[in-house]
Scaffold this motif. Structure first.
Motif, PDB file in Angstrom:
ATOM      1  N   ALA A 105      14.426 108.038 -23.912  1.00  0.00           N
ATOM      2  CA  ALA A 105      12.990 108.337 -22.819  1.00  0.00           C
ATOM      3  C   ALA A 105      11.779 108.715 -23.120  1.00  0.00           C
ATOM      4  N   LEU A 152      10.554 105.496 -24.942  1.00  0.00           N
ATOM      5  CA  LEU A 152       9.787 104.596 -24.213  1.00  0.00           C
ATOM      6  C   LEU A 152       8.362 104.800 -23.686  1.00  0.00           C
ATOM      7  N   GLY A 153       8.375 106.448 -23.416  1.00  0.00           N
ATOM      8  CA  GLY A 153       7.157 106.706 -22.978  1.00  0.00           C
ATOM      9  C   GLY A 153       5.879 106.288 -24.033  1.00  0.00           C
ATOM     10  N   SER A 191       4.861 102.819 -24.701  1.00  0.00           N
ATOM     11  CA  SER A 191       4.170 101.817 -23.660  1.00  0.00           C
ATOM     12  C   SER A 191       3.248 101.870 -23.358  1.00  0.00           C
ATOM     13  N   SER A 209       4.808 104.158 -18.167  1.00  0.00           N
ATOM     14  CA  SER A 209       4.520 105.667 -18.521  1.00  0.00           C
ATOM     15  C   SER A 209       5.087 106.776 -18.017  1.00  0.00           C
ATOM     16  N   ALA A 227       8.470 107.074 -18.153  1.00  0.00           N
ATOM     17  CA  ALA A 227       9.147 107.942 -18.873  1.00  0.00           C
ATOM     18  C   ALA A 227       9.060 109.090 -18.741  1.00  0.00           C
ATOM     19  N   LYS A 278      12.261 112.077 -18.628  1.00  0.00           N
ATOM     20  CA  LYS A 278      12.009 113.035 -18.903  1.00  0.00           C
ATOM     21  C   LYS A 278      12.794 114.285 -18.182  1.00  0.00           C
TER      22      LYS A 278
END
Length: 287
Positions: free
Chosen positions: A253, A256-257, A260, A266, A269, A273
């Motif tokens: 996560a 991923l953020g 982004s 965003s 993600a 989280k």
């Protein structure tokens, strides 16, 4: 089934010479920590009690309180006649030596340590009763932990489904987001580098696009979610394995953020989280 490390149980038993009460409570702990609080006359049974608890539990801070009350029955109370005779002899000897000394009264005699004898439980009776109580309490305790474990399993399953829904929702959005970002970047670079070769610009864009592609992270998220469901359905002592998977999910996560280039990715993600942190807190309570 999965088991919570938190639980509570109490039980008691009456017998001819007294009564026993036993209380068990536990909270989460990294290892198995057993604390026994009991009267000194029961301390010789501590080893057997610890063995019974350790056979049922693998982790948790367990506190066991045991109280023993001897039955004070006047009908079963007897005088210590040997001590009574000895007191009579001592009383006469003191009176002969000290004529002014006060003679022992009945109250003085009855208060003398060891004068009144009450029936007490034998060691075998105490041991049998105490171990039986512990087994009964552990059964109730295990049932309590199982009920709490089922609630935690449901809590985790709901959040797993939410993370899966977020992952499924964002997947079709990723290619379009990357393509849109590439187009914007191409326009900016073209304007900034009027003399640069168009092919060179496209190569740099392609290289950068590969760095911001989150398809691999989304695939690993799916794999971790599948493994979590498998472990939850497997049951048993799953706390440590689930805690490890929480670290893996959180890592994906975070990546991923950080990769982004789109507000929707965003946001997804961040939602993941939050859900992962909620699960991580509750997994600390699982054995």
């Amino acid at each position: 089934m999965i088991l919570s490390m938190t639980g509570y149980a109490n039980t008691s038993a009456d017998f001819a010479s007294g009564s026993l009460t036993l209380e068990l409570r536990a909270v989460n702990h990294r290892y198995l920590d057993i604390q026994l609080r009991m009267p000194d006359e029961l301390r010789s049974f501590e080893g057997s009690l610890r063995e019974l608890i350790a056979a049922k539990l693998q982790r948790g801070k367990v506190e066991c309180r045991i109280n023993y009350v001897a039955r004070d029955t006047l009908g079963g109370t007897t005088l210590n006649r040997d001590l009574l005779l000895q007191l009579s002899i001592w009383n006469k000897e003191v009176q002969a030596a000290l004529p002014d000394a006060r003679s022992l009264s009945v109250a003085d005699v009855l208060r003398w340590n060891g004068m009144l004898a009450t029936p007490s439980a034998s060691a075998d009776e105490l041991r049998t009763t105490l171990l039986s109580l512990m087994q009964t309490a552990l059964q109730e305790f295990s049932a309590s932990r199982a009920r709490e474990g089922e609630k935690l399993k449901e809590f985790l399953s709901v959040r797993l489904e939410k993370i899966e829904a977020l992952r499924t929702e964002v997947m079709p959005h990723v290619p379009a987001a990357i393509a849109a970002y590439e187009a914007r970047l191409i326009n900016r670079l073209t304007d900034a580098l009027q003399n640069a070769e168009d092919e060179r610009i496209r190569q740099e864009i392609t290289l950068f696009a590969s760095k911001i592609d989150v398809d691999e992270e989304l695939s690993r998220l799916a794999s971790h979610l599948t493994e979590m469901r498998r472990i939850l359905n497997l049951g048993g002592a799953v706390g440590k394995r689930l805690d490890f998977l929480m670290q893996e999910l959180n890592r994906e996560a975070n990546t991923l953020g950080s990769k982004s280039v789109d507000a929707e990715v965003s946001r997804t993600a961040m939602e993941m989280k939050i859900l992962i942190e909620q699960m991580r807190e509750q997994i600390q309570n699982l054995e």
